[in-house]
Each structure stands twice: as C-alpha cells, then as structure tokens.
Scaffold this motif. Structure first.
Motif, PDB file in Angstrom:
ATOM      1  N   ALA A   1       0.308   1.080  17.930  1.00 54.18           N
ATOM      2  CA  ALA A   1      -0.640   1.699  18.857  1.00 54.18           C
ATOM      3  C   ALA A   1      -0.257   1.407  20.305  1.00 54.18           C
ATOM      4  O   ALA A   1      -0.214   2.311  21.139  1.00 54.18           O
ATOM      5  CB  ALA A   1      -2.054   1.207  18.570  1.00 54.18           C
ATOM      6  N   PHE A   2       0.009   0.146  20.621  1.00 51.39           N
ATOM      7  CA  PHE A   2       0.396  -0.211  21.986  1.00 51.39           C
ATOM      8  C   PHE A   2       1.754   0.376  22.357  1.00 51.39           C
ATOM      9  O   PHE A   2       1.978   0.756  23.498  1.00 51.39           O
ATOM     10  CB  PHE A   2       0.397  -1.718  22.188  1.00 51.39           C
ATOM     11  CG  PHE A   2      -0.979  -2.301  22.351  1.00 51.39           C
ATOM     12  CD1 PHE A   2      -1.821  -1.870  23.365  1.00 51.39           C
ATOM     13  CD2 PHE A   2      -1.428  -3.286  21.489  1.00 51.39           C
ATOM     14  CE1 PHE A   2      -3.094  -2.397  23.516  1.00 51.39           C
ATOM     15  CE2 PHE A   2      -2.696  -3.829  21.638  1.00 51.39           C
ATOM     16  CZ  PHE A   2      -3.535  -3.382  22.646  1.00 51.39           C
ATOM     17  N   GLY A   3       2.666   0.435  21.408  1.00 50.10           N
ATOM     18  CA  GLY A   3       3.971   1.028  21.676  1.00 50.10           C
ATOM     19  C   GLY A   3       3.875   2.512  21.965  1.00 50.10           C
ATOM     20  O   GLY A   3       4.567   3.031  22.832  1.00 50.10           O
TER      21      GLY A   3
ATOM     22  N   GLY B   1      11.395  -4.235  18.232  1.00 50.10           N
ATOM     23  CA  GLY B   1      11.553  -5.657  18.564  1.00 50.10           C
ATOM     24  C   GLY B   1      10.460  -6.523  17.991  1.00 50.10           C
ATOM     25  O   GLY B   1      10.610  -7.737  17.887  1.00 50.10           O
ATOM     26  N   ILE B   2       9.355  -5.924  17.615  1.00 49.30           N
ATOM     27  CA  ILE B   2       8.255  -6.653  16.986  1.00 49.30           C
ATOM     28  C   ILE B   2       8.280  -6.451  15.479  1.00 49.30           C
ATOM     29  O   ILE B   2       8.049  -7.383  14.718  1.00 49.30           O
ATOM     30  CB  ILE B   2       6.898  -6.179  17.551  1.00 49.30           C
ATOM     31  CG1 ILE B   2       6.829  -6.395  19.055  1.00 49.30           C
ATOM     32  CG2 ILE B   2       5.743  -6.866  16.853  1.00 49.30           C
ATOM     33  CD1 ILE B   2       6.875  -7.848  19.493  1.00 49.30           C
ATOM     34  N   PHE B   3       8.566  -5.219  15.032  1.00 48.39           N
ATOM     35  CA  PHE B   3       8.529  -4.934  13.598  1.00 48.39           C
ATOM     36  C   PHE B   3       9.568  -5.729  12.809  1.00 48.39           C
ATOM     37  O   PHE B   3       9.272  -6.253  11.743  1.00 48.39           O
ATOM     38  CB  PHE B   3       8.741  -3.443  13.335  1.00 48.39           C
ATOM     39  CG  PHE B   3       7.556  -2.595  13.683  1.00 48.39           C
ATOM     40  CD1 PHE B   3       6.321  -2.862  13.141  1.00 48.39           C
ATOM     41  CD2 PHE B   3       7.684  -1.542  14.557  1.00 48.39           C
ATOM     42  CE1 PHE B   3       5.223  -2.091  13.459  1.00 48.39           C
ATOM     43  CE2 PHE B   3       6.598  -0.761  14.882  1.00 48.39           C
ATOM     44  CZ  PHE B   3       5.359  -1.033  14.337  1.00 48.39           C
ATOM     45  N   PHE B   4      10.787  -5.821  13.322  1.00 52.31           N
ATOM     46  CA  PHE B   4      11.839  -6.524  12.575  1.00 52.31           C
ATOM     47  C   PHE B   4      11.501  -8.002  12.356  1.00 52.31           C
ATOM     48  O   PHE B   4      11.540  -8.484  11.222  1.00 52.31           O
ATOM     49  CB  PHE B   4      13.190  -6.361  13.268  1.00 52.31           C
ATOM     50  CG  PHE B   4      14.303  -7.063  12.555  1.00 52.31           C
ATOM     51  CD1 PHE B   4      14.877  -6.495  11.442  1.00 52.31           C
ATOM     52  CD2 PHE B   4      14.751  -8.301  12.971  1.00 52.31           C
ATOM     53  CE1 PHE B   4      15.894  -7.139  10.756  1.00 52.31           C
ATOM     54  CE2 PHE B   4      15.762  -8.957  12.301  1.00 52.31           C
ATOM     55  CZ  PHE B   4      16.339  -8.373  11.185  1.00 52.31           C
TER      56      PHE B   4
ATOM     57  N   LEU C   1      10.125 -12.515   9.076  1.00 52.45           N
ATOM     58  CA  LEU C   1       9.530 -13.859   9.069  1.00 52.45           C
ATOM     59  C   LEU C   1       8.182 -13.912   8.377  1.00 52.45           C
ATOM     60  O   LEU C   1       7.911 -14.834   7.603  1.00 52.45           O
ATOM     61  CB  LEU C   1       9.397 -14.370  10.505  1.00 52.45           C
ATOM     62  CG  LEU C   1      10.705 -14.488  11.280  1.00 52.45           C
ATOM     63  CD1 LEU C   1      10.422 -14.863  12.727  1.00 52.45           C
ATOM     64  CD2 LEU C   1      11.613 -15.518  10.634  1.00 52.45           C
ATOM     65  N   LEU C   2       7.319 -12.959   8.653  1.00 52.47           N
ATOM     66  CA  LEU C   2       5.959 -13.027   8.128  1.00 52.47           C
ATOM     67  C   LEU C   2       5.863 -12.517   6.694  1.00 52.47           C
ATOM     68  O   LEU C   2       5.327 -13.189   5.826  1.00 52.47           O
ATOM     69  CB  LEU C   2       5.018 -12.225   9.034  1.00 52.47           C
ATOM     70  CG  LEU C   2       3.545 -12.257   8.674  1.00 52.47           C
ATOM     71  CD1 LEU C   2       3.005 -13.673   8.800  1.00 52.47           C
ATOM     72  CD2 LEU C   2       2.754 -11.342   9.567  1.00 52.47           C
TER      73      LEU C   2
ATOM     74  N   SER D   1      11.835  -0.922   9.843  1.00 56.16           N
ATOM     75  CA  SER D   1      11.461  -0.901  11.255  1.00 56.16           C
ATOM     76  C   SER D   1      11.945   0.362  11.955  1.00 56.16           C
ATOM     77  O   SER D   1      11.407   0.759  12.976  1.00 56.16           O
ATOM     78  CB  SER D   1      12.000  -2.131  11.973  1.00 56.16           C
ATOM     79  OG  SER D   1      13.403  -2.092  12.091  1.00 56.16           O
ATOM     80  N   LYS D   2      12.957   1.023  11.395  1.00 52.68           N
ATOM     81  CA  LYS D   2      13.474   2.256  11.993  1.00 52.68           C
ATOM     82  C   LYS D   2      12.660   3.485  11.610  1.00 52.68           C
ATOM     83  O   LYS D   2      12.789   4.522  12.238  1.00 52.68           O
ATOM     84  CB  LYS D   2      14.926   2.494  11.569  1.00 52.68           C
ATOM     85  CG  LYS D   2      15.879   1.433  12.030  1.00 52.68           C
ATOM     86  CD  LYS D   2      16.112   1.555  13.509  1.00 52.68           C
ATOM     87  CE  LYS D   2      17.148   0.531  13.933  1.00 52.68           C
ATOM     88  NZ  LYS D   2      17.284   0.460  15.356  1.00 52.68           N
TER      89      LYS D   2
END
Length: 61
Positions: free
Chosen positions: A26-28, A37-40, A45-46, A58-59
């Motif tokens: 939403a912010f993107g 950069g956030i999705f990957f 990690l999470l 992520s793509k």
C-alpha cells in the motif's frame, strides 16, 4: 527453510508476513516505489522461504 518441495503450514508467520506485505504494498503504491527491498527480507527471514523462492515471489506483486 522452505523449498519448492515442502508444504507450507499456516501459522503466525504467514499472518504477520501477509499484514506486513499488505502495508508495504500500500505504501509503495502510494509513494510510487516498489516494495522489493522489503518483500525479499520479509519472505526470507520472517516466513522462511529460500532465496530463490523469495526472489520469485517478491517480483510478482
């Protein structure tokens, strides 16, 4: 780590990752910037995906 041949189990990590992913998307979209950069890192990690799967997912937002 989750590979392509492992089943994904629904749990708190999927819920948190989905919420974070929605907010980042939403912010993107509002800011005109992609969220890769956030999705990957979030997927790696999470949620616990391997790097190859995280890159592919992520793509395709």
């Amino acid at each position: 780590m989750l590979g392509c041949d492992q089943d994904m189990k629904f749990g708190w990590k999927i819920v948190v990752g989905g919420i974070i992913g929605f907010v980042v998307a939403a912010f993107g979209s509002v800011g005109g910037v992609g969220g890769g950069g956030i999705f990957f890192p979030m997927l790696t990690l999470l949620i616990g995906f391997d790097e190859k799967s995280s890159t592919a997912i992520s793509k395709c937002k």
